[in-house]
Motif scaffolding. Sequence first.
Motif, PDB file in Angstrom:
ATOM      1  N   VAL A   1      -6.234   6.026  14.724  1.00  0.00           N
ATOM      2  CA  VAL A   1      -5.591   7.245  14.245  1.00  0.00           C
ATOM      3  C   VAL A   1      -4.425   6.833  13.354  1.00  0.00           C
ATOM      4  O   VAL A   1      -3.699   5.892  13.666  1.00  0.00           O
ATOM      5  N   THR A   2      -4.267   7.520  12.240  1.00  0.00           N
ATOM      6  CA  THR A   2      -3.195   7.139  11.326  1.00  0.00           C
ATOM      7  C   THR A   2      -1.842   7.325  12.006  1.00  0.00           C
ATOM      8  O   THR A   2      -1.593   8.348  12.652  1.00  0.00           O
ATOM      9  N   PRO A   3      -0.951   6.335  11.884  1.00  0.00           N
ATOM     10  CA  PRO A   3       0.362   6.421  12.549  1.00  0.00           C
ATOM     11  C   PRO A   3       1.263   7.430  11.853  1.00  0.00           C
ATOM     12  O   PRO A   3       1.073   7.734  10.673  1.00  0.00           O
ATOM     13  N   PRO A   4       2.242   7.971  12.574  1.00  0.00           N
ATOM     14  CA  PRO A   4       3.203   8.870  11.923  1.00  0.00           C
ATOM     15  C   PRO A   4       3.991   8.134  10.860  1.00  0.00           C
ATOM     16  O   PRO A   4       4.344   6.974  11.026  1.00  0.00           O
ATOM     17  N   ARG A   5       4.236   8.805   9.773  1.00  0.00           N
ATOM     18  CA  ARG A   5       4.971   8.171   8.689  1.00  0.00           C
ATOM     19  C   ARG A   5       6.451   8.132   9.019  1.00  0.00           C
ATOM     20  O   ARG A   5       6.991   9.060   9.603  1.00  0.00           O
TER      21      ARG A   5
ATOM     22  N   LEU B   1       0.832  -1.203   0.000  1.00  0.00           N
ATOM     23  CA  LEU B   1       0.000   0.000   0.000  1.00  0.00           C
ATOM     24  C   LEU B   1       0.864   1.248   0.000  1.00  0.00           C
ATOM     25  O   LEU B   1       1.919   1.307   0.628  1.00  0.00           O
ATOM     26  N   SER B   2       0.382   2.264  -0.671  1.00  0.00           N
ATOM     27  CA  SER B   2       1.040   3.563  -0.631  1.00  0.00           C
ATOM     28  C   SER B   2       0.805   4.186   0.744  1.00  0.00           C
ATOM     29  O   SER B   2      -0.067   3.737   1.504  1.00  0.00           O
ATOM     30  N   PRO B   3       1.553   5.232   1.109  1.00  0.00           N
ATOM     31  CA  PRO B   3       1.309   5.881   2.407  1.00  0.00           C
ATOM     32  C   PRO B   3      -0.133   6.337   2.583  1.00  0.00           C
ATOM     33  O   PRO B   3      -0.710   6.175   3.664  1.00  0.00           O
ATOM     34  N   ASP B   4      -0.741   6.896   1.536  1.00  0.00           N
ATOM     35  CA  ASP B   4      -2.128   7.339   1.644  1.00  0.00           C
ATOM     36  C   ASP B   4      -3.077   6.154   1.809  1.00  0.00           C
ATOM     37  O   ASP B   4      -4.049   6.223   2.574  1.00  0.00           O
ATOM     38  N   GLU B   5      -2.821   5.070   1.091  1.00  0.00           N
ATOM     39  CA  GLU B   5      -3.659   3.879   1.230  1.00  0.00           C
ATOM     40  C   GLU B   5      -3.502   3.265   2.616  1.00  0.00           C
ATOM     41  O   GLU B   5      -4.483   2.781   3.202  1.00  0.00           O
ATOM     42  N   SER B   6      -2.289   3.282   3.153  1.00  0.00           N
ATOM     43  CA  SER B   6      -2.056   2.768   4.497  1.00  0.00           C
ATOM     44  C   SER B   6      -2.828   3.582   5.532  1.00  0.00           C
ATOM     45  O   SER B   6      -3.439   3.025   6.450  1.00  0.00           O
ATOM     46  N   ASP B   7      -2.809   4.909   5.386  1.00  0.00           N
ATOM     47  CA  ASP B   7      -3.575   5.760   6.299  1.00  0.00           C
ATOM     48  C   ASP B   7      -5.064   5.426   6.220  1.00  0.00           C
ATOM     49  O   ASP B   7      -5.765   5.372   7.245  1.00  0.00           O
ATOM     50  N   HIS B   8      -5.557   5.203   5.015  1.00  0.00           N
ATOM     51  CA  HIS B   8      -6.969   4.857   4.827  1.00  0.00           C
ATOM     52  C   HIS B   8      -7.295   3.535   5.510  1.00  0.00           C
ATOM     53  O   HIS B   8      -8.353   3.389   6.147  1.00  0.00           O
ATOM     54  N   LEU B   9      -6.388   2.573   5.404  1.00  0.00           N
ATOM     55  CA  LEU B   9      -6.578   1.274   6.054  1.00  0.00           C
ATOM     56  C   LEU B   9      -6.733   1.443   7.561  1.00  0.00           C
ATOM     57  O   LEU B   9      -7.627   0.842   8.178  1.00  0.00           O
ATOM     58  N   PHE B  10      -5.899   2.244   8.168  1.00  0.00           N
ATOM     59  CA  PHE B  10      -5.963   2.461   9.613  1.00  0.00           C
ATOM     60  C   PHE B  10      -7.270   3.148  10.002  1.00  0.00           C
ATOM     61  O   PHE B  10      -7.880   2.806  11.027  1.00  0.00           O
ATOM     62  N   ARG B  11      -7.698   4.101   9.202  1.00  0.00           N
ATOM     63  CA  ARG B  11      -8.958   4.797   9.526  1.00  0.00           C
ATOM     64  C   ARG B  11     -10.144   3.839   9.441  1.00  0.00           C
ATOM     65  O   ARG B  11     -11.061   3.893  10.277  1.00  0.00           O
ATOM     66  N   LEU B  12     -10.143   2.963   8.437  1.00  0.00           N
ATOM     67  CA  LEU B  12     -11.241   1.998   8.313  1.00  0.00           C
ATOM     68  C   LEU B  12     -11.297   1.072   9.534  1.00  0.00           C
ATOM     69  O   LEU B  12     -12.380   0.646   9.941  1.00  0.00           O
ATOM     70  N   ALA B  13     -10.138   0.773  10.109  1.00  0.00           N
ATOM     71  CA  ALA B  13     -10.086  -0.107  11.275  1.00  0.00           C
ATOM     72  C   ALA B  13     -10.323   0.646  12.577  1.00  0.00           C
ATOM     73  O   ALA B  13     -10.292   0.043  13.658  1.00  0.00           O
ATOM     74  N   GLY B  14     -10.536   1.966  12.486  1.00  0.00           N
ATOM     75  CA  GLY B  14     -10.868   2.736  13.669  1.00  0.00           C
ATOM     76  C   GLY B  14      -9.681   3.278  14.442  1.00  0.00           C
ATOM     77  O   GLY B  14      -9.805   3.615  15.627  1.00  0.00           O
TER      78      GLY B  14
END
Length: 277
Positions: free
Chosen positions: A91-95, A76-89
């Motif tokens: 906060v997106t982790p620091p890159r 996953l790209s960084p943006d896709e990874s952030d989206h994955l975390f949001r879907l799971a409830g």
Amino acid sequence: MDRAELADFLRTRRQALQPEDVGLPRGRRRRTGGLRREEVAALSSVSTDYYSRIEQQRGPRPSERVLEGIARGLRLSPDESDHLFRLAGYVTPPRPSHGDEVGPGILRVFDRMAGTPAQIMSSLGETLLQNRLSVALMGDQTGHTGMARHLAYRWFTDPAVRLLQPAAEHARSGRTIAAQLRAAATGERADPRAAALVGTLLSVSEEFAAIWREHPVMGPSCEPKHIEHSRLGTLELHGQGLLDPDRSQTLLVFTAQPGSESDDKLRSLSALADQLV
């Protein structure tokens, strides 16, 4: 947690990847495009059953560590990874900083190490990635922050770290760690962060200061080391390293003598790893 969206998102990304994209053979019997669930599970260092339950909207909410593994496995790209975390409830982790990014070549090799404990280390002893067997063997070493990210700092300041090894090996391990830090702090590829780490250790650890004054220097070594596991007892293991010169990162793989008691114990790690997910 949005189970339906999470499951659908994972399916779309899994089906968009081809075996060749992740270094896997296509095989003659593959009739559909995309990766199979068991392939994504292996790339993500989780069990096939666990990953399948996420796509089937069943089971508990995946942990942040599991999501990091899935994001890596699905490329996953960084943006896709952030989206994955949001879907799971979450906060997106620091890159990660560029120095924490694992090179694509060594990552492909790491992904094929599902059957043995493996981890990727920086030249300063930071654990950048662990597969699930490495976590089951030595605990999660990727969640530390600040100076504690460095093995050398933890070794000389946190007595609990030494519980993983027999007391008889502590002196040798301390000298080895100090020698590795000296190598990272000198030469053409010296890491500029090494000086700060050395300065901190000199001020907080008399043991480190005494070893450092001796100028320890050690070349590559494959001597066996012993791990004291809380469930399995003592394991005698060999650590083999594969260096990625471009990023000064090392893939460290732990193996045991075939047919030995330690080899049998390594084989039982998989069941323990499933319990940690």
